[in-house]
Design an enzyme around this catalytic site. Structure first.
Site, PDB file in Angstrom:
ATOM      1  N   SER A  34       0.830  -1.201   0.000  1.00  0.00           N
ATOM      2  CA  SER A  34       0.000   0.000   0.000  1.00  0.00           C
ATOM      3  C   SER A  34       0.870   1.259   0.000  1.00  0.00           C
ATOM      4  O   SER A  34       0.413   2.317  -0.401  1.00  0.00           O
ATOM      5  CB  SER A  34      -0.958   0.014   1.191  1.00  0.00           C
ATOM      6  N   ASN A  35       2.111   1.152   0.478  1.00  0.00           N
ATOM      7  CA  ASN A  35       3.010   2.309   0.431  1.00  0.00           C
ATOM      8  C   ASN A  35       4.431   1.850   0.096  1.00  0.00           C
ATOM      9  O   ASN A  35       5.406   2.309   0.685  1.00  0.00           O
ATOM     10  CB  ASN A  35       2.970   3.066   1.770  1.00  0.00           C
ATOM     11  N   ASP A  58      -2.226  -8.375   3.508  1.00  0.00           N
ATOM     12  CA  ASP A  58      -2.490  -7.431   4.579  1.00  0.00           C
ATOM     13  C   ASP A  58      -2.395  -8.227   5.887  1.00  0.00           C
ATOM     14  O   ASP A  58      -3.004  -9.298   5.998  1.00  0.00           O
ATOM     15  CB  ASP A  58      -3.916  -6.886   4.351  1.00  0.00           C
ATOM     16  N   ALA A  81       4.844  -3.273   9.403  1.00  0.00           N
ATOM     17  CA  ALA A  81       3.659  -2.885   8.622  1.00  0.00           C
ATOM     18  C   ALA A  81       2.778  -1.936   9.419  1.00  0.00           C
ATOM     19  O   ALA A  81       2.485  -2.185  10.592  1.00  0.00           O
ATOM     20  CB  ALA A  81       2.879  -4.133   8.222  1.00  0.00           C
ATOM     21  N   LYS A  84       1.840   5.399   8.545  1.00  0.00           N
ATOM     22  CA  LYS A  84       2.862   6.155   9.283  1.00  0.00           C
ATOM     23  C   LYS A  84       2.867   7.664   9.053  1.00  0.00           C
ATOM     24  O   LYS A  84       3.792   8.340   9.480  1.00  0.00           O
ATOM     25  CB  LYS A  84       4.235   5.580   8.963  1.00  0.00           C
ATOM     26  N   SER A 124       8.374   4.275  17.979  1.00  0.00           N
ATOM     27  CA  SER A 124       8.837   5.603  17.562  1.00  0.00           C
ATOM     28  C   SER A 124       9.110   6.485  18.766  1.00  0.00           C
ATOM     29  O   SER A 124       8.454   6.352  19.812  1.00  0.00           O
ATOM     30  CB  SER A 124       7.726   6.234  16.711  1.00  0.00           C
ATOM     31  N   TYR A 149      -1.439   8.576  14.939  1.00  0.00           N
ATOM     32  CA  TYR A 149      -0.345   7.673  14.559  1.00  0.00           C
ATOM     33  C   TYR A 149       0.503   7.340  15.786  1.00  0.00           C
ATOM     34  O   TYR A 149       0.801   6.179  16.069  1.00  0.00           O
ATOM     35  CB  TYR A 149       0.521   8.346  13.481  1.00  0.00           C
ATOM     36  N   LYS A 153       1.293   3.733  18.311  1.00  0.00           N
ATOM     37  CA  LYS A 153       2.577   3.182  18.791  1.00  0.00           C
ATOM     38  C   LYS A 153       2.527   2.986  20.308  1.00  0.00           C
ATOM     39  O   LYS A 153       2.964   1.959  20.832  1.00  0.00           O
ATOM     40  CB  LYS A 153       3.744   4.096  18.420  1.00  0.00           C
ATOM     41  N   ASN A 199       8.181  14.007   5.069  1.00  0.00           N
ATOM     42  CA  ASN A 199       9.401  14.054   5.870  1.00  0.00           C
ATOM     43  C   ASN A 199      10.486  14.865   5.160  1.00  0.00           C
ATOM     44  O   ASN A 199      10.491  15.003   3.933  1.00  0.00           O
ATOM     45  CB  ASN A 199       9.905  12.635   6.168  1.00  0.00           C
ATOM     46  N   PHE A 218       9.908  24.646   8.027  1.00  0.00           N
ATOM     47  CA  PHE A 218       8.755  24.974   8.866  1.00  0.00           C
ATOM     48  C   PHE A 218       9.173  25.674  10.154  1.00  0.00           C
ATOM     49  O   PHE A 218       9.296  25.060  11.203  1.00  0.00           O
ATOM     50  CB  PHE A 218       7.961  23.702   9.187  1.00  0.00           C
ATOM     51  N   ARG A 292       4.977  24.068  11.475  1.00  0.00           N
ATOM     52  CA  ARG A 292       4.006  23.006  11.169  1.00  0.00           C
ATOM     53  C   ARG A 292       3.356  22.575  12.482  1.00  0.00           C
ATOM     54  O   ARG A 292       4.056  22.351  13.475  1.00  0.00           O
ATOM     55  CB  ARG A 292       4.758  21.832  10.525  1.00  0.00           C
TER      56      ARG A 292
HETATM   57  N1  UFG Z   1      10.516  19.862   7.964  1.00  0.00           N
HETATM   58  C1  UFG Z   1      10.588  21.018   7.204  1.00  0.00           C
HETATM   59  N2  UFG Z   1      10.098  20.985   5.941  1.00  0.00           N
HETATM   60  C2  UFG Z   1       9.566  19.880   5.385  1.00  0.00           C
HETATM   61  C3  UFG Z   1       9.509  18.690   6.160  1.00  0.00           C
HETATM   62  C4  UFG Z   1       9.982  18.717   7.452  1.00  0.00           C
HETATM   63  O1  UFG Z   1      11.070  22.045   7.687  1.00  0.00           O
HETATM   64  O2  UFG Z   1       9.124  19.913   4.212  1.00  0.00           O
HETATM   65  C5  UFG Z   1      11.045  19.871   9.333  1.00  0.00           C
HETATM   66  C6  UFG Z   1       9.998  19.584  10.378  1.00  0.00           C
HETATM   67  O3  UFG Z   1       9.331  20.746  10.755  1.00  0.00           O
HETATM   68  C7  UFG Z   1      10.849  18.999  11.495  1.00  0.00           C
HETATM   69  C8  UFG Z   1      11.996  18.311  10.766  1.00  0.00           C
HETATM   70  O4  UFG Z   1      11.998  18.854   9.447  1.00  0.00           O
HETATM   71  O5  UFG Z   1      11.373  20.013  12.263  1.00  0.00           O
HETATM   72  C9  UFG Z   1      11.830  16.812  10.662  1.00  0.00           C
HETATM   73  O6  UFG Z   1      10.540  16.537  10.118  1.00  0.00           O
HETATM   74  P1  UFG Z   1      10.136  15.092   9.613  1.00  0.00           P
HETATM   75  O7  UFG Z   1       8.727  15.185   9.107  1.00  0.00           O
HETATM   76  O8  UFG Z   1      11.172  14.543   8.688  1.00  0.00           O
HETATM   77  O9  UFG Z   1      10.227  14.220  10.930  1.00  0.00           O
HETATM   78  P2  UFG Z   1       9.424  14.396  12.318  1.00  0.00           P
HETATM   79  O10 UFG Z   1      10.478  14.594  13.354  1.00  0.00           O
HETATM   80  O11 UFG Z   1       8.344  15.358  12.249  1.00  0.00           O
HETATM   81  O12 UFG Z   1       8.717  12.981  12.378  1.00  0.00           O
HETATM   82  C10 UFG Z   1       9.408  11.879  12.806  1.00  0.00           C
HETATM   83  C11 UFG Z   1       8.850  10.606  12.165  1.00  0.00           C
HETATM   84  C12 UFG Z   1       7.488  10.257  12.688  1.00  0.00           C
HETATM   85  C13 UFG Z   1       7.446  10.354  14.188  1.00  0.00           C
HETATM   86  C14 UFG Z   1       7.935  11.675  14.649  1.00  0.00           C
HETATM   87  C15 UFG Z   1       7.955  11.774  16.129  1.00  0.00           C
HETATM   88  O13 UFG Z   1       8.783  10.745  10.760  1.00  0.00           O
HETATM   89  O14 UFG Z   1       7.205   8.935  12.308  1.00  0.00           O
HETATM   90  O15 UFG Z   1       9.260  11.863  14.188  1.00  0.00           O
HETATM   91  O16 UFG Z   1       7.945  13.076  16.529  1.00  0.00           O
HETATM   92  F1  UFG Z   1       6.188  10.188  14.654  1.00  0.00           F
END
Ligand code: UFG
Length: 333
Positions: A34-35, A58, A81, A84, A124, A149, A153, A199, A218, A292
């Site tokens: 699925s992903n 699945d 699986a 996320k 996580s 999400y 966990k 991400n 962000f 964000r």
């Molecule tokens: N960021 C940007 N621009 C983007 C994407 C992300 O500035 O386009 C920043 C976010 O604000 C954050 C950092 O990059 O400060 C990391 O962001 P990610 O989305 O890569 O990762 P997160 O830390 O938000 O998320 C990760 C995992 C999740 C988990 C989470 C726990 O991907 O699975 O940590 O806080 F739930």
């Protein structure tokens, strides 16, 4: 020894299958795609010289899972699986709870039927929630999260803990990942989400490849040294090796252990952007936008338990992560 890897065609799962096969394990992959893409199985074969057995199923489909256990002597399960995407889970909470909890409990029921007692779970750092001070330590109260999400966990950690309390001859290792980035040195596996990436690193990769115009950072008004958020980025191959170590530990032990997998270092968004530019001799277009929703200013791991309990330590540098991420991104279609 035969290991069932659910979600084994996904980003972390596929890297883990490579490490398992390279260490001599028989691997059975269950993934509903699925992903993930089916050609990941071909790529694993290209890298390791061995094709893992693959079932497109699945994990909430009990009859299909039973078929897998009937066909293979599964000694242990590594369970990746699950849905996320943090933001999507806020929009579709029911879908996240139904899918992530159902698939895990169905898997556990089938494992019990087939007397399989070793479980490694993909948890996580999000389980530490918004109120714990960093660096996060495993003994901190992990009782909240900031998204459905993340709550799945937390809940699955609880379900596994209660299960092992009732069945003390079982072993469950709850691996709390920080931020995996980078890709296998072959450039054949990596983080290639469907649609626009949520991400940071896959987004950077698409900007560098000219598929997206610019990165939006962000927020740059956080209480951190350069105002951008800090995270504990670790190389996905280090993370995959962590699963191997967790499996080796589970084979020899009973009970439940939560273990952080991170480097113990905080790196800011701005630092990662510049590290990517330097490692790959590329200029990235970016703008600073608003914060964000739901992002925490900073967190990283206390990674000492992984070293003491599992003999695991992250070995790759931020430069390695950035270089390998680009090797994959520039080759992906
Ligand atoms: N960021 C940007 N621009 C983007 C994407 C992300 O500035 O386009 C920043 C976010 O604000 C954050 C950092 O990059 O400060 C990391 O962001 P990610 O989305 O890569 O990762 P997160 O830390 O938000 O998320 C990760 C995992 C999740 C988990 C989470 C726990 O991907 O699975 O940590 O806080 F739930």
């Amino acid at each position: 020894m035969t290991v069932l890897v659910t979600g084994g065609a996904g980003y972390i799962g596929s890297h883990t299958v490579v490490e398992l096969q390279s260490a001599g394990y028989e691997v059975v992959v269950a993934d509903d795609l699925s992903n993930a893409k089916a050609d990941v199985i071909d790529r694993i074969e290209t890298i390791t010289g061995k094709r893992p057995v693959f079932y497109k199923i699945d994990c909430a489909d009990k009859a299909a899972l039973r078929g897998v256990f009937e066909n293979h002597p599964i000694d242990a399960v590594i369970h990746f699986a699950g849905f996320k995407a943090v933001g999507e889970s806020v929009q579709k909470p029911l879908q996240y709870y139904r899918n992530n909890l159902d698939s895990t409990m169905t898997l556990m029921e089938v494992m019990e039927e087939f007397d399989c007692k070793k479980f490694v779970f993909s948890s996580s750092a999000t389980v530490y929630g918004p109120n714990n001070p960093y660096p996060y330590k495993e003994e901190m109260p992990a009782i909240q999260s900031s998204s459905p999400y993340g709550w799945t966990k937390v809940m699955i950690e609880r379900i596994l803990t209660d299960y092992v309390t009732a069945h003390p001859d079982c072993c469950a290792i709850l691996l709390r990942y920080f931020n995996p980035i980078g890709s296998h040195e072959s450039g054949l596996l990596g983080d290639d989400p469907n649609g626009i990436p949520n991400n940071l690193m896959p987004y950077i990769g698409r900007v560098a490849a000219g598929k997206l115009e610019k990165l939006t950072i962000f927020g740059d008004d956080y209480p951190t040294p350069d105002g951008t958020c800090q995270r504990d980025y670790l190389h996905v191959v280090d993370l995959a090796v962590g699963h191997l170590k967790a499996l080796e530990y589970a084979r020899e032990h009973e009970g439940v252990e939560a273990v952080n997998l991170g480097t113990g270092n905080g790196v800011s968004v701005m630092e990662l952007v510049h590290a990517f530019e330097k490692a790959n001799n590329i200029t990235l277009s970016y703008v600073v936008g608003p914060r964000r929703d739901g992002d925490l200013p900073a967190f990283w791991a206390d990674a000492s338990k992984a070293q003491i309990l599992l003999g695991w330590k992250a070995t790759h540098s931020v430069e390695d992560m950035c270089r390998s991420a680009w090797d994959f991104a520039r080759n992906s279609k």
